[in-house]
Design an enzyme around this catalytic site. Structure first.
Site, PDB file in Angstrom:
ATOM      1  N   ASN A   9      36.445  40.365  50.499  1.00  0.00           N
ATOM      2  CA  ASN A   9      36.213  41.344  49.433  1.00  0.00           C
ATOM      3  C   ASN A   9      34.803  41.124  48.886  1.00  0.00           C
ATOM      4  O   ASN A   9      34.556  40.153  48.178  1.00  0.00           O
ATOM      5  CB  ASN A   9      37.279  41.157  48.337  1.00  0.00           C
ATOM      6  CG  ASN A   9      37.045  42.055  47.148  1.00  0.00           C
ATOM      7  OD1 ASN A   9      36.214  42.965  47.199  1.00  0.00           O
ATOM      8  ND2 ASN A   9      37.759  41.801  46.069  1.00  0.00           N
ATOM      9  N   LYS A  11      33.221  42.910  46.739  1.00  0.00           N
ATOM     10  CA  LYS A  11      33.050  43.362  45.344  1.00  0.00           C
ATOM     11  C   LYS A  11      31.758  44.171  45.208  1.00  0.00           C
ATOM     12  O   LYS A  11      31.433  44.939  46.099  1.00  0.00           O
ATOM     13  CB  LYS A  11      33.085  42.154  44.408  1.00  0.00           C
ATOM     14  CG  LYS A  11      34.306  41.269  44.688  1.00  0.00           C
ATOM     15  CD  LYS A  11      34.557  40.219  43.656  1.00  0.00           C
ATOM     16  CE  LYS A  11      35.824  39.461  44.040  1.00  0.00           C
ATOM     17  NZ  LYS A  11      36.288  38.580  42.986  1.00  0.00           N
ATOM     18  N   HIS A  95      43.275  45.893  42.416  1.00  0.00           N
ATOM     19  CA  HIS A  95      42.616  44.588  42.279  1.00  0.00           C
ATOM     20  C   HIS A  95      42.522  44.229  40.794  1.00  0.00           C
ATOM     21  O   HIS A  95      42.301  45.092  39.948  1.00  0.00           O
ATOM     22  CB  HIS A  95      41.228  44.618  42.917  1.00  0.00           C
ATOM     23  CG  HIS A  95      40.626  43.240  42.990  1.00  0.00           C
ATOM     24  ND1 HIS A  95      40.007  42.660  41.915  1.00  0.00           N
ATOM     25  CD2 HIS A  95      40.581  42.337  43.997  1.00  0.00           C
ATOM     26  CE1 HIS A  95      39.596  41.441  42.262  1.00  0.00           C
ATOM     27  NE2 HIS A  95      39.926  41.220  43.523  1.00  0.00           N
ATOM     28  N   GLU A  97      40.282  43.026  39.025  1.00  0.00           N
ATOM     29  CA  GLU A  97      39.052  43.447  38.335  1.00  0.00           C
ATOM     30  C   GLU A  97      39.128  44.928  37.954  1.00  0.00           C
ATOM     31  O   GLU A  97      38.563  45.353  36.944  1.00  0.00           O
ATOM     32  CB  GLU A  97      37.824  43.116  39.200  1.00  0.00           C
ATOM     33  CG  GLU A  97      37.553  41.610  39.171  1.00  0.00           C
ATOM     34  CD  GLU A  97      36.863  41.044  40.387  1.00  0.00           C
ATOM     35  OE1 GLU A  97      36.350  41.810  41.214  1.00  0.00           O
ATOM     36  OE2 GLU A  97      36.851  39.805  40.509  1.00  0.00           O
ATOM     37  N   GLU A 167      47.068  37.411  44.005  1.00  0.00           N
ATOM     38  CA  GLU A 167      45.824  36.854  43.483  1.00  0.00           C
ATOM     39  C   GLU A 167      46.027  36.443  42.020  1.00  0.00           C
ATOM     40  O   GLU A 167      45.874  37.278  41.113  1.00  0.00           O
ATOM     41  CB  GLU A 167      44.700  37.882  43.574  1.00  0.00           C
ATOM     42  CG  GLU A 167      44.384  38.293  44.998  1.00  0.00           C
ATOM     43  CD  GLU A 167      42.942  38.750  45.133  1.00  0.00           C
ATOM     44  OE1 GLU A 167      42.226  38.185  45.963  1.00  0.00           O
ATOM     45  OE2 GLU A 167      42.521  39.657  44.390  1.00  0.00           O
ATOM     46  N   GLY A 173      37.483  33.629  41.436  1.00  0.00           N
ATOM     47  CA  GLY A 173      36.102  33.336  41.074  1.00  0.00           C
ATOM     48  C   GLY A 173      35.940  32.116  40.179  1.00  0.00           C
ATOM     49  O   GLY A 173      34.878  31.908  39.596  1.00  0.00           O
ATOM     50  N   SER A 213      39.650  31.987  45.044  1.00  0.00           N
ATOM     51  CA  SER A 213      38.863  30.802  45.397  1.00  0.00           C
ATOM     52  C   SER A 213      39.238  30.201  46.758  1.00  0.00           C
ATOM     53  O   SER A 213      39.293  28.985  46.922  1.00  0.00           O
ATOM     54  CB  SER A 213      38.951  29.752  44.298  1.00  0.00           C
ATOM     55  OG  SER A 213      38.419  30.267  43.086  1.00  0.00           O
TER      56      SER A 213
HETATM   57  P1  PGA Z   1      37.288  34.785  44.955  1.00  0.00           P
HETATM   58  O1  PGA Z   1      37.789  36.296  44.790  1.00  0.00           O
HETATM   59  O2  PGA Z   1      37.614  34.357  46.375  1.00  0.00           O
HETATM   60  O3  PGA Z   1      35.814  34.818  44.694  1.00  0.00           O
HETATM   61  O4  PGA Z   1      38.043  33.953  43.970  1.00  0.00           O
HETATM   62  C1  PGA Z   1      38.984  36.764  45.369  1.00  0.00           C
HETATM   63  C2  PGA Z   1      39.202  38.230  45.034  1.00  0.00           C
HETATM   64  O5  PGA Z   1      38.908  38.644  43.907  1.00  0.00           O
HETATM   65  O6  PGA Z   1      39.656  39.021  45.878  1.00  0.00           O
END
Ligand code: PGA
Length: 250
Positions: A9, A11, A95, A97, A167, A173, A213
């Site tokens: 992803n 983003k 997602h 976010e 997630e 993150g 992560s």
């Molecule tokens: P990350 O993000 O691996 O940077 O923690 C995962 C995601 O938001 O899909």
């Protein structure tokens, strides 16, 4: 039976030029890889370029979101027909976010999920609890209600292409991954709720990815869990060698 998916992803990172440079370096590193499905999810401005550059390869481009209608006065949105018209067959939905910063709801995720199914687009529906919900022992309740809302009025037949990404928001993150055992426990809850909504066979066939992560250092332990059918990788998917190392987990 459930072929794992490793999805990157991106983003809001990478221009079209940067996306193509990534693929130039990445595609040769994974070209013989057949064990897992490999996806990258670029921004809308790069998606068409990525789809074109991956034709005939084992990597697929995936959209990060979409609207549920085919067209209309909805500034800033992209429709399922538009995705299909550029060869896109995968989409991330719900997602965290989108939920945290853009007021996405599971009612809308449900509409988008139906639209994706109707257009032959494989939906990857994201669910996951907040740290406060985990600390309040509300993880199970949260995951169940998210899955239930997303799958409302979806039949077993419609859900046959469904993919879920677990997630936990506290792991996205942050550098702190859920332990393989904690992730597997959440996946079990999610699978149970899928079974409740769409039947046992659908639950058995649905791929549930872990995200939050994921790195080359922790992917192998996660993938050893029978409940974990792949990964949705954010930060660590931005660098070709790092993402290729994740794809080649042991
Ligand atoms: P990350 O993000 O691996 O940077 O923690 C995962 C995601 O938001 O899909």
């Amino acid at each position: 039976m459930r072929k794992p998916i490793i999805a990157g992803n991106w983003k809001m990172y990478k221009t079209p030029k940067e996306s193509l440079a990534f693929l130039d370096a990445f595609l040769p590193l994974v070209e013989d890889h057949t064990r897992d499905e490999i996806l990258v999810c670029p921004t809308m401005s790069s998606l068409g370029y990525v789809l074109e550059a991956t034709i005939g390869t084992n990597v697929r481009g995936c959209a990060q979101n979409m609207h549920w209608l085919n067209e209309g006065p909805y500034t800033g949105q992209t429709s399922p027909t538009m995705l299909v018209s550029i060869g896109c067959r995968h989409v991330l939905l719900g997602h965290s976010e989108q939920r945290l910063y853009f007021n996405e709801t599971y009612e809308r995720v449900n509409l988008k999920l139906k639209a994706a199914i109707n257009h032959g687009i494989t939906p990857i529906v994201c669910v996951g609890e907040l740290l406060a919900e985990r600390e309040d022992m509300k993880t199970e309740e949260t995951l169940r209600s998210q899955v239930r809302a997303a799958l409302r009025n979806i039949s077993a037949n419609e859900a046959r292409r469904l993919v879920i990404a677990y997630e936990p928001i506290w792991a996205i993150g942050t550098g702190s991954t859920a332990s393989p055992e904690v992730a597997a426990e959440a996946h079990k809850i999610i699978r149970h709720e899928i079974s409740h909504c769409c039947g046992e066979q659908t639950a058995e066939n649905t791929r549930i990815l872990y995200g939050g992560s994921v790195k080359p250092e922790n992917i192998s332990a996660l993938m050893q869990q029978a409940q974990i059918d792949g990964a949705l990788v954010g930060g660590a998917s931005l660098v070709p060698t790092t993402f290729a190392n994740i794809v080649h987990y042991v």
